[in-house]
Scaffold this active site. Structure first.
Site, PDB file in Angstrom:
ATOM      1  N   LEU A  34      53.027  46.268  40.661  1.00  0.00           N
ATOM      2  CA  LEU A  34      53.452  46.705  39.333  1.00  0.00           C
ATOM      3  C   LEU A  34      52.484  46.331  38.210  1.00  0.00           C
ATOM      4  O   LEU A  34      52.751  46.622  37.050  1.00  0.00           O
ATOM      5  CB  LEU A  34      54.871  46.211  38.997  1.00  0.00           C
ATOM      6  CG  LEU A  34      55.933  46.497  40.067  1.00  0.00           C
ATOM      7  CD1 LEU A  34      57.274  45.903  39.651  1.00  0.00           C
ATOM      8  CD2 LEU A  34      56.053  47.980  40.351  1.00  0.00           C
ATOM      9  N   CYS A  35      51.366  45.681  38.519  1.00  0.00           N
ATOM     10  CA  CYS A  35      50.350  45.410  37.491  1.00  0.00           C
ATOM     11  C   CYS A  35      49.552  46.681  37.229  1.00  0.00           C
ATOM     12  O   CYS A  35      49.274  47.449  38.145  1.00  0.00           O
ATOM     13  CB  CYS A  35      49.398  44.302  37.944  1.00  0.00           C
ATOM     14  SG  CYS A  35      50.064  42.648  37.769  1.00  0.00           S
ATOM     15  N   HIS A  36      49.170  46.866  35.981  1.00  0.00           N
ATOM     16  CA  HIS A  36      48.355  48.010  35.609  1.00  0.00           C
ATOM     17  C   HIS A  36      46.885  47.735  35.918  1.00  0.00           C
ATOM     18  O   HIS A  36      46.436  46.594  35.766  1.00  0.00           O
ATOM     19  CB  HIS A  36      48.480  48.284  34.098  1.00  0.00           C
ATOM     20  CG  HIS A  36      49.843  48.717  33.688  1.00  0.00           C
ATOM     21  ND1 HIS A  36      50.861  47.825  33.421  1.00  0.00           N
ATOM     22  CD2 HIS A  36      50.363  49.951  33.496  1.00  0.00           C
ATOM     23  CE1 HIS A  36      51.943  48.490  33.072  1.00  0.00           C
ATOM     24  NE2 HIS A  36      51.676  49.777  33.116  1.00  0.00           N
ATOM     25  N   MET A  67      48.220  37.979  33.987  1.00  0.00           N
ATOM     26  CA  MET A  67      48.165  38.014  35.449  1.00  0.00           C
ATOM     27  C   MET A  67      46.721  37.985  35.951  1.00  0.00           C
ATOM     28  O   MET A  67      46.434  37.384  36.982  1.00  0.00           O
ATOM     29  CB  MET A  67      48.897  39.241  35.998  1.00  0.00           C
ATOM     30  CG  MET A  67      50.405  39.185  35.797  1.00  0.00           C
ATOM     31  SD  MET A  67      51.174  37.653  36.369  1.00  0.00           S
ATOM     32  CE  MET A  67      50.705  37.636  38.087  1.00  0.00           C
ATOM     33  N   GLU A  68      45.825  38.602  35.218  1.00  0.00           N
ATOM     34  CA  GLU A  68      44.419  38.589  35.614  1.00  0.00           C
ATOM     35  C   GLU A  68      43.841  37.173  35.515  1.00  0.00           C
ATOM     36  O   GLU A  68      43.119  36.722  36.413  1.00  0.00           O
ATOM     37  CB  GLU A  68      43.619  39.570  34.747  1.00  0.00           C
ATOM     38  CG  GLU A  68      43.853  41.025  35.093  1.00  0.00           C
ATOM     39  CD  GLU A  68      45.237  41.574  34.758  1.00  0.00           C
ATOM     40  OE1 GLU A  68      45.611  42.624  35.299  1.00  0.00           O
ATOM     41  OE2 GLU A  68      45.967  40.953  33.940  1.00  0.00           O
ATOM     42  N   ASP A  90      38.909  27.145  50.935  1.00  0.00           N
ATOM     43  CA  ASP A  90      38.299  27.814  52.088  1.00  0.00           C
ATOM     44  C   ASP A  90      36.937  27.211  52.413  1.00  0.00           C
ATOM     45  O   ASP A  90      36.630  26.965  53.580  1.00  0.00           O
ATOM     46  CB  ASP A  90      38.168  29.311  51.822  1.00  0.00           C
ATOM     47  CG  ASP A  90      37.565  30.040  53.002  1.00  0.00           C
ATOM     48  OD1 ASP A  90      38.079  29.865  54.137  1.00  0.00           O
ATOM     49  OD2 ASP A  90      36.580  30.777  52.819  1.00  0.00           O
TER      50      ASP A  90
END
Length: 161
Positions: free
Chosen positions: A75-77, A113-114, A128
């Protein structure tokens, strides 16, 4: 009254329509912390890790992740980011790496969100690269530090300078 913007009137998840919103400059800063043994941190800081420059690799991974957030988080653009900056700092007193990610754009929706994705993926990259040396590394404190722009009010975390 607060409500979830990604839930429609039928209670179903949906992508928010931002087509009528004006473009404004928006910015968000997020952070994450990666805690480890002092010897692991020293290896990273001194550039003696057998896989190469851990900070450079994590920085690039964070930048790439910010650009692909819309593919990772439902749902993120998709956003045309103007700036992504990922900084990493060794906090030797607390045996950790502190990551900050800044994202900026001129657009119709925010970049929180980014920024959060960039900080998270940079932290995962450190894990990692270092897991062969230390398996019990802890990623934590992923949070939004600040955001500005858009219709909702600006935000700064209470304990953030």
């Amino acid at each position: 009254m607060a409500y979830f913007t990604h839930i429609n009137t039928m209670g179903e998840a949906h992508m928010v329509d931002v087509s009528a919103k004006p473009e404004t400059q928006r910015e968000a800063v997020a952070e994450a912390a990666v805690s480890m043994n002092p010897t692991t941190l020293k290896m990273i800081v001194e550039g003696k890790h057998h896989k190469g420059d851990v900070f450079a690799t994590a920085r690039i991974a964070g930048i790439q992740a910010a650009k692909r957030t819309w593919e990772l988080i439902p749902l993120c653009h998709p956003l045309m980011l103007n700036k992504v900056e990922v900084t990493l700092r060794a906090d030797e007193q607390n045996n950790r790496v502190v990551i900050q990610a800044l994202c900026r754009l001129n657009g119709k929706t925010g970049v929180e969100m980014e920024a959060l994705t960039a900080a998270s993926v940079a932290a995962l990259t450190i894990y990692d690269m270092c897991k062969a040396v230390q398996k019990d590394i802890v990623i934590g404190n992923v949070r939004l530090l600040a955001k500005r722009g858009g219709k909702s009010s600006d935000y700064t975390a209470v304990d953030h300078d």
